[in-house]
Write an enzyme that holds these catalytic residues in place. Sequence first.
Site, mmCIF file in Angstrom:
data_model
loop_
_atom_site.group_PDB
_atom_site.id
_atom_site.type_symbol
_atom_site.label_atom_id
_atom_site.label_comp_id
_atom_site.label_asym_id
_atom_site.label_seq_id
_atom_site.Cartn_x
_atom_site.Cartn_y
_atom_site.Cartn_z
ATOM 1 N N GLN A 165 -31.111 -24.908 13.257
ATOM 2 C CA GLN A 165 -29.683 -25.162 13.441
ATOM 3 C C GLN A 165 -29.100 -24.216 14.481
ATOM 4 O OE1 GLN A 165 -27.309 -23.679 10.235
ATOM 5 N NE2 GLN A 165 -25.620 -25.083 10.585
ATOM 6 N N GLY A 166 -28.679 -24.749 15.603
ATOM 7 C CA GLY A 166 -28.101 -23.918 16.665
ATOM 8 C C GLY A 166 -26.592 -24.042 16.695
ATOM 9 N N SER A 169 -24.250 -20.951 15.464
ATOM 10 C CA SER A 169 -23.612 -19.643 15.704
ATOM 11 C C SER A 169 -23.990 -19.063 17.059
ATOM 12 C CB SER A 169 -24.030 -18.645 14.625
ATOM 13 O OG SER A 169 -23.780 -19.161 13.358
ATOM 14 N N GLU A 190 -22.859 -29.736 -0.357
ATOM 15 C CA GLU A 190 -22.797 -30.419 -1.636
ATOM 16 C C GLU A 190 -22.271 -29.486 -2.714
ATOM 17 O OE1 GLU A 190 -25.644 -33.861 -2.387
ATOM 18 O OE2 GLU A 190 -26.619 -31.949 -2.696
ATOM 19 N N SER A 215 -18.942 -17.413 5.324
ATOM 20 C CA SER A 215 -18.931 -16.151 4.566
ATOM 21 C C SER A 215 -18.004 -16.272 3.352
ATOM 22 C CB SER A 215 -18.480 -14.999 5.466
ATOM 23 O OG SER A 215 -17.071 -15.027 5.610
ATOM 24 N N ASN A 216 -18.237 -15.420 2.356
ATOM 25 C CA ASN A 216 -17.435 -15.500 1.128
ATOM 26 C C ASN A 216 -15.959 -15.214 1.386
ATOM 27 O OD1 ASN A 216 -19.803 -16.147 -0.093
ATOM 28 N ND2 ASN A 216 -19.638 -14.620 -1.726
ATOM 29 N N GLU A 217 -15.688 -14.333 2.364
ATOM 30 C CA GLU A 217 -14.278 -14.059 2.686
ATOM 31 C C GLU A 217 -13.606 -15.331 3.196
ATOM 32 O OE1 GLU A 217 -16.817 -12.154 3.711
ATOM 33 O OE2 GLU A 217 -16.459 -10.349 2.531
#
Length: 395
Positions: free
Chosen positions: A126-127, A129, A244, A380-382
């Site tokens: 997966q490209g 970021s 999902e 990210s969780n943030e």
Amino acid sequence: MKLDFTAEELAFRDEVRAFLKDALPGDLRQKMIDREHLDKADTVRWQRILNARGWAVTHWPVQYGGQNWTPAQRYIFQEEMALAHAPEGSPFNVNMIGPVLCRYGTDAQKENFLAATANIDIWWCQGFSEPGAGSDLASLKTIAIRDGDDYVLNGQKIWTTQAQHADWMFGLFRTDNSGRKQQGITFLLLDMKTPGITVRPIETIDGGHDANEVFFDDVRVPVGNVVGEEGKGWDVAKHLLGSERSGIARIGLSKERLSQLRVLERRLAGDGTLTQEEQLRLAYKLAEVEVELRALELTQLRVVAADAHGGGANAAASILKVKGTEMQQRMTELVTELAGPAGLAVTDHDHHGGDLDTGWLGAAAPFYFTMRKVSIFGGSNEVQKNIIAKTMLGL
Ligand SMILES: Cc1cc2nc3c(=O)[nH]c(=O)nc-3n(C[C@H](O)[C@H](O)[C@H](O)COP(=O)(O)OP(=O)(O)OC[C@H]3O[C@@H](n4cnc5c(N)ncnc54)[C@H](O)[C@@H]3O)c2cc1C
């Protein structure tokens, strides 16, 4: 709302259990128990076994190999896979590019890629970021300029997991700079053997090599490899990133870790390593984790039940992601704490063997480090908390 499984669902669970008991190779199972790194051949072998049973890509549309399972069946399947110590297939193939091609692919793309993707005859990476474009993905700068029947790519991706093994990449590239940053992004498929692609390893804190930088230097990609429309790649990416709900928390995995911790607890209590007070403190910690895990499981079952009735809150996936990854990390903290110095031996093969033996302790420290990533990738969780604040709390 009642959260018990139905008789049919319990029968399905038995069928999955029986299959996994027969089909999962013992060496793969042991590698999973011992927290050993699975190599490409391991993942390919297991996904092909699942694919032969029709269970590699169960959530794809039926005409492309899916199973049309209910959310409860999906949940049961994922849970049983984790409890049996079965590896997961390639997320890039199964959960990302496969569903995207089912929805947005041309007939030729479906024909060329779908069956090969389900069977991992093609290994994808997966490209997305780039340096400076992670959470703020739409700021990506790697350009794709149209030249005849090709695009010419220049720029850089980063953190590309498994790029060193990949046959193909799916990625986001900028084809237009003139409008809003979400516009002008195009979703492309590219053959990793194309001249001008350089893959450079990033060694991670656990000493592993999974992530890479990928550089593009005048890389030519045929226009037929656009997925969806030129400039509309952001919509395709959003579809892909909408993970999902069922399974995102990987509760089965945390439950399996907890059962290993219980084995360790019994051993430490039995051999006199811990004082009575220390035993009590440990029992308290494990009980606390178990209660939280049970609460998370009920939340997940509620989401599954709501899905089955066509409802559910938009931020549910974000809640499950945040809490589920926090629990996964909490497990690694407990194992590391209990392992003590034994957790620093990277992998002690002499200790491997028994069913729930404690040979896996040797991998405690590297596993602790590698699991730091789960609260970063996949959004990210943030950033997930921002989504919860906005869509659920109206902040
Ligand atoms: C091990 C690993 C594997 C990965 N594999 C892949 C891959 O295969 N393919 C791919 O495309 N990408 C991959 N990624 C990249 C991953 O998606 C990004 O790291 C992630 O999206 C975060 O982006 P960033 O690293 O640029 O950090 P940044 O976006 O710069 O964030 C830095 C910090 O700021 C916080 N932050 C950022 N924005 C906000 C905000 N608005 N509000 C509050 N806090 C904020 C973040 O939570 C984080 O703590 C991988 C990452 C890791 C660590």
